[in-house]
Design a protein around this motif. Structure first.
Motif, PDB file in Angstrom:
ATOM      1  N   ARG A 136      10.288   3.206 -17.710  1.00 20.87           N
ATOM      2  CA  ARG A 136      10.520   2.016 -17.341  1.00 20.87           C
ATOM      3  C   ARG A 136       9.736   0.768 -17.398  1.00 20.87           C
ATOM      4  NH1 ARG A 136      11.866  -2.218 -16.879  1.00 20.87           N
ATOM      5  NH2 ARG A 136      13.355  -3.486 -15.433  1.00 20.87           N
ATOM      6  N   LEU A 137       8.373   0.998 -17.262  1.00 18.59           N
ATOM      7  CA  LEU A 137       7.346   0.079 -17.445  1.00 18.59           C
ATOM      8  C   LEU A 137       6.569   0.236 -18.594  1.00 18.59           C
ATOM      9  CD1 LEU A 137       5.878   1.017 -14.025  1.00 18.59           C
ATOM     10  CD2 LEU A 137       6.627  -1.204 -14.602  1.00 18.59           C
ATOM     11  N   ARG A 138       6.666   1.142 -19.147  1.00 20.72           N
ATOM     12  CA  ARG A 138       5.878   1.341 -20.644  1.00 20.72           C
ATOM     13  C   ARG A 138       6.781   1.367 -21.758  1.00 20.72           C
ATOM     14  NH1 ARG A 138       2.374   6.243 -18.036  1.00 20.72           N
ATOM     15  NH2 ARG A 138       1.499   4.802 -16.396  1.00 20.72           N
ATOM     16  N   GLY A 139       7.951   1.746 -21.605  1.00 19.84           N
ATOM     17  CA  GLY A 139       8.980   1.881 -22.708  1.00 19.84           C
ATOM     18  C   GLY A 139       8.952   2.992 -23.519  1.00 19.84           C
ATOM     19  N   ASN A 140       9.617   3.360 -24.313  1.00 17.89           N
ATOM     20  CA  ASN A 140       9.782   4.711 -25.077  1.00 17.89           C
ATOM     21  C   ASN A 140       9.300   4.339 -26.450  1.00 17.89           C
ATOM     22  OD1 ASN A 140      10.168   7.224 -25.887  1.00 17.89           O
ATOM     23  ND2 ASN A 140      12.305   7.400 -25.293  1.00 17.89           N
ATOM     24  N   PHE A 158      -2.870  -0.227  -3.452  1.00 14.79           N
ATOM     25  CA  PHE A 158      -2.052  -1.393  -3.718  1.00 14.79           C
ATOM     26  C   PHE A 158      -1.448  -1.413  -4.854  1.00 14.79           C
ATOM     27  CE2 PHE A 158      -4.975  -2.342  -0.170  1.00 14.79           C
ATOM     28  CZ  PHE A 158      -4.015  -2.743   0.839  1.00 14.79           C
ATOM     29  N   THR A 159      -0.102  -1.444  -5.188  1.00 17.78           N
ATOM     30  CA  THR A 159       0.619  -1.199  -6.120  1.00 17.78           C
ATOM     31  C   THR A 159       1.509  -2.335  -6.300  1.00 17.78           C
ATOM     32  OG1 THR A 159       0.556   1.312  -5.615  1.00 17.78           O
ATOM     33  CG2 THR A 159       2.061   0.524  -7.303  1.00 17.78           C
ATOM     34  N   ASP A 160       1.568  -2.647  -7.742  1.00 17.72           N
ATOM     35  CA  ASP A 160       2.690  -3.717  -8.122  1.00 17.72           C
ATOM     36  C   ASP A 160       4.086  -3.267  -7.657  1.00 17.72           C
ATOM     37  OD1 ASP A 160       3.247  -6.034 -10.136  1.00 17.72           O
ATOM     38  OD2 ASP A 160       4.777  -4.285 -10.639  1.00 17.72           O
ATOM     39  N   LEU A 161       4.563  -4.153  -6.946  1.00 19.19           N
ATOM     40  CA  LEU A 161       5.666  -4.139  -6.367  1.00 19.19           C
ATOM     41  C   LEU A 161       6.998  -3.587  -7.101  1.00 19.19           C
ATOM     42  CD1 LEU A 161       7.535  -4.288  -3.714  1.00 19.19           C
ATOM     43  CD2 LEU A 161       8.371  -6.536  -4.411  1.00 19.19           C
ATOM     44  N   ARG A 162       7.218  -4.066  -8.464  1.00 16.03           N
ATOM     45  CA  ARG A 162       7.875  -3.687  -9.354  1.00 16.03           C
ATOM     46  C   ARG A 162       7.927  -2.072  -9.644  1.00 16.03           C
ATOM     47  NH1 ARG A 162      11.961  -6.319 -12.502  1.00 16.03           N
ATOM     48  NH2 ARG A 162      10.758  -8.513 -11.852  1.00 16.03           N
ATOM     49  N   PHE A 203      10.180   1.459  -8.385  1.00 14.69           N
ATOM     50  CA  PHE A 203      10.621   2.477  -9.287  1.00 14.69           C
ATOM     51  C   PHE A 203      10.185   3.868  -9.118  1.00 14.69           C
ATOM     52  CE2 PHE A 203      11.179  -1.186 -12.531  1.00 14.69           C
ATOM     53  CZ  PHE A 203      12.681  -1.276 -12.467  1.00 14.69           C
ATOM     54  N   MET A 204       9.188   3.960  -8.247  1.00 16.35           N
ATOM     55  CA  MET A 204       8.589   5.255  -7.977  1.00 16.35           C
ATOM     56  C   MET A 204       8.866   5.800  -6.602  1.00 16.35           C
ATOM     57  SD  MET A 204       6.900   5.762 -10.858  1.00 16.35           S
ATOM     58  CE  MET A 204       6.051   6.926 -10.578  1.00 16.35           C
ATOM     59  N   LEU A 226       0.909  -0.927   0.010  1.00 17.00           N
ATOM     60  CA  LEU A 226       0.086   0.085  -0.119  1.00 17.00           C
ATOM     61  C   LEU A 226       0.699   1.077  -0.077  1.00 17.00           C
ATOM     62  CD1 LEU A 226      -2.850   0.978   0.316  1.00 17.00           C
ATOM     63  CD2 LEU A 226      -2.646   1.194   2.679  1.00 17.00           C
ATOM     64  N   VAL A 227       1.070   1.673  -1.232  1.00 15.93           N
ATOM     65  CA  VAL A 227       2.057   3.116  -1.392  1.00 15.93           C
ATOM     66  C   VAL A 227       1.297   4.076  -2.200  1.00 15.93           C
ATOM     67  CG1 VAL A 227       4.085   1.730  -1.336  1.00 15.93           C
ATOM     68  CG2 VAL A 227       3.010   2.034  -3.354  1.00 15.93           C
ATOM     69  N   ARG A 228       1.869   5.388  -1.775  1.00 11.91           N
ATOM     70  CA  ARG A 228       1.251   6.693  -2.641  1.00 11.91           C
ATOM     71  C   ARG A 228       2.395   6.762  -3.772  1.00 11.91           C
ATOM     72  NH1 ARG A 228       1.231   8.612   2.832  1.00 11.91           N
ATOM     73  NH2 ARG A 228      -0.919   8.359   3.631  1.00 11.91           N
TER      74      ARG A 228
END
Ligand SMILES: [Zn+2]
Length: 357
Positions: A318-322, A135-139, A143-144, A68-70
Motif C-alpha cells: 500500500r505504501l511502496r507499490g508493486n 513514532f510512526t507516520d499515521l497513514r 494500514f498496519m 507511538l505504535v508497534r
C-alpha cells in the motif's frame, strides 16, 4: 478506592455491589458496553469528572502527529502503546491542555490521547526503546494496526486536529475555549458551541448482476498496481444512495441500480465517515473521468482473488507499490478491503457486519 466507582454510581444510579471488581478494587472485571458508553458520555460533558480520571488514565502518545505504535508485524492486535499518567509526565508537563478523551476500556480504564509536541532526539529514542515501539507516520500505522485500533487512531487524530482548527469561533471570530475532554469548544464572546464532526463519504463496489466482475479504479496518487473502489464526498442535500449513484456516473460514466449499504469506517484524512456500499450495473464500456482517475476497469473474480492475496501477505504494498505492476487492493485496515473480500466470499450483505465487528 477507584475513582471510576463514585462517578459510575452517580451517573448510572448503580449500587456499589454491582460494581465490585472495577479497576483498583482487585481482580480485573469487565464493564458492560452500556456502562462504558454512559460513563464516557459523563466524562465528555463534565470537566471535573474528566480531569479526575487523568491520574489513573492510559495515554496514547502523539509526537508531531505521529502515534507511538508497534508495527513490526502487519495487522497485529494491541499495536497501540498505552502509557500511565506518571510516565507521560516525565516527557510532557502540559497533560490536561494537550490531552483529549478517547474511550473507556472494557476493564474501566479511561483512555486519552496526548500530543507531546517535538521531543528531543535523546528523549524520543529512550521512549521508543522503553516501549519497543516507534513514532510512526499515521497513514502507515493505520494500514498496519487492526480494524478497531485504526478507529482509535482515527478518533485521536481527528479530535486533536479539530481542536487545533477551531481555535476561533466560526460565527464571530473570537477565541474559543475547549472543555476538558476536548469534545466541545465555546466562543469566549458570543457563546456559540462547536463539536467535532465527520464528513460522509460514499464508497462503492460495483458488480454485475451475476457477480462475475467488479469495477475497480485507480487514482493518480495510488501506488503502482493499486486499484480500489469508487468513492466521493456527499454533497449538501444528498442521501448516501444518491452520492454513490452520482459518483459512479461522474467517475466511470454509467448508472447503477440497487445501492446497498454494508458497513462504515472512520478515516482521519481529513475526518471522513466512509460508508461502504454495493451497487449493480450491467457490464459495459467505462467512460473514465480523466481529471479524477488514471484508469478504471472491470476485473474478474480470479484477478480480484489474486489481488487480495497479494495485499494480505504484504500490506506494505500500500505504501511502496508493486514493482511488478500486478494488481493489488487496499489492505485490511480499509473498508474497501472488506467490500472486496466479502464479494469474493459471496457473503450475504446482512452478515458482513458480523464479520467486520
Ligand atoms: Zn463567537
Amino acid at each position: 478506592m477507584c475513582a471510576v466507582l463514585p462517578l459510575l454510581k452517580g451517573r448510572l444510579g448503580l449500587s456499589a455491589g454491582r460494581l465490585v471488581g472495577l479497576p483498583g478494587l482487585g481482580k480485573r472485571n469487565i464493564i458492560s458496553y452500556v456502562e462504558r458508553i454512559r460513563f464516557l458520555q459523563q466524562l465528555k460533558e463534565q470537566d471535573a469528572a474528566c480531569l479526575s480520571q487523568l491520574p489513573e488514565g492510559q495515554f496514547l502518545v502523539f509526537s508531531r502527529s505521529k502515534p507511538l505504535v508497534r508495527v513490526n508485524q502487519a495487522n497485529t492486535n494491541e499495536a497501540l502503546v498505552w502509557l500511565s499518567y506518571t510516565d507521560v509526565m516525565k516527557y510532557h508537563q502540559l497533560v490536561p491542555r494537550s490531552t483529549v478523551l478517547l474511550d473507556v476500556s472494557e476493564d474501566g480504564k479511561t483512555r486519552y490521547s496526548v500530543q507531546v509536541g517535538a521531543l528531543s532526539t535523546e528523549t524520543q529514542e529512550q521512549l521508543e526503546s522503553d516501549t519497543g515501539a516507534s513514532f510512526t507516520d499515521l497513514r502507515l500505522a493505520l494500514f498496519m494496526v487492526n480494524w478497531q485500533e485504526a478507529h482509535t487512531l482515527s478518533r485521536a487524530n481527528c479530535v486533536h486536529m479539530w481542536n487545533k482548527n477551531t481555535a476561533f469561533c466560526g460565527k464571530c471570530g473570537a477565541p474559543t475555549e475547549r472543555n476538558a475532554a476536548g469534545y466541545s469548544r465555546v466562543c469566549s464572546s458570543c457563546g456559540h458551541t462547536q463539536y467535532p464532526s465527520s464528513a460522509p463519504v460514499g464508497i462503492v463496489l460495483v458488480t454485475d448482476p451475476e457477480l462475475t466482475q467488479v469495477v475497480l479504479v485507480r487514482q493518480p496518487r495510488h501506488p503502482p498496481g493499486m486499484y480500489s473502489c469508487i468513492a466521493g464526498f456527499s454533497d449538501a442535500g444528498e442521501s448516501l444512495e444518491e452520492t454513490v449513484k452520482r459518483e459512479v456516473a461522474e467517475e466511470v460514466g454509467m448508472e447503477v441500480a440497487s445501492v446497498r449499504y454494508v458497513a462504515s469506517q472512520h478515516w482521519p484524512f481529513p475526518g471522513s465517515l466512509m460508508a461502504g456500499c454495493f451497487a449493480m450495473a450491467d457490464i459495459q464500456e467505462l467512460k473514465i473521468d480523466e481529471k479524477e482517475l488514471q484508469d478504471a476497469r472491470w476485473f474478474s473474480r480470479e484477478e480480484v482473488s489474486e489481488a487480495l492475496e497479494r495485499i494480505k501477505t504484504n500490506p506494505h504494498l500500500r505504501l511502496r507499490g508493486n514493482p511488478t505492476g500486478e494488481l493489488f487492493v487496499p489492505p485490511p485496515g480499509a473498508i474497501a478491503f472488506h467490500l472486496i473480500s466479502h464479494w469474493i466470499k459471496r457473503t450475504p450483505v446482512h452478515q458482513i457486519y458480523h464479520h467486520i465487528y
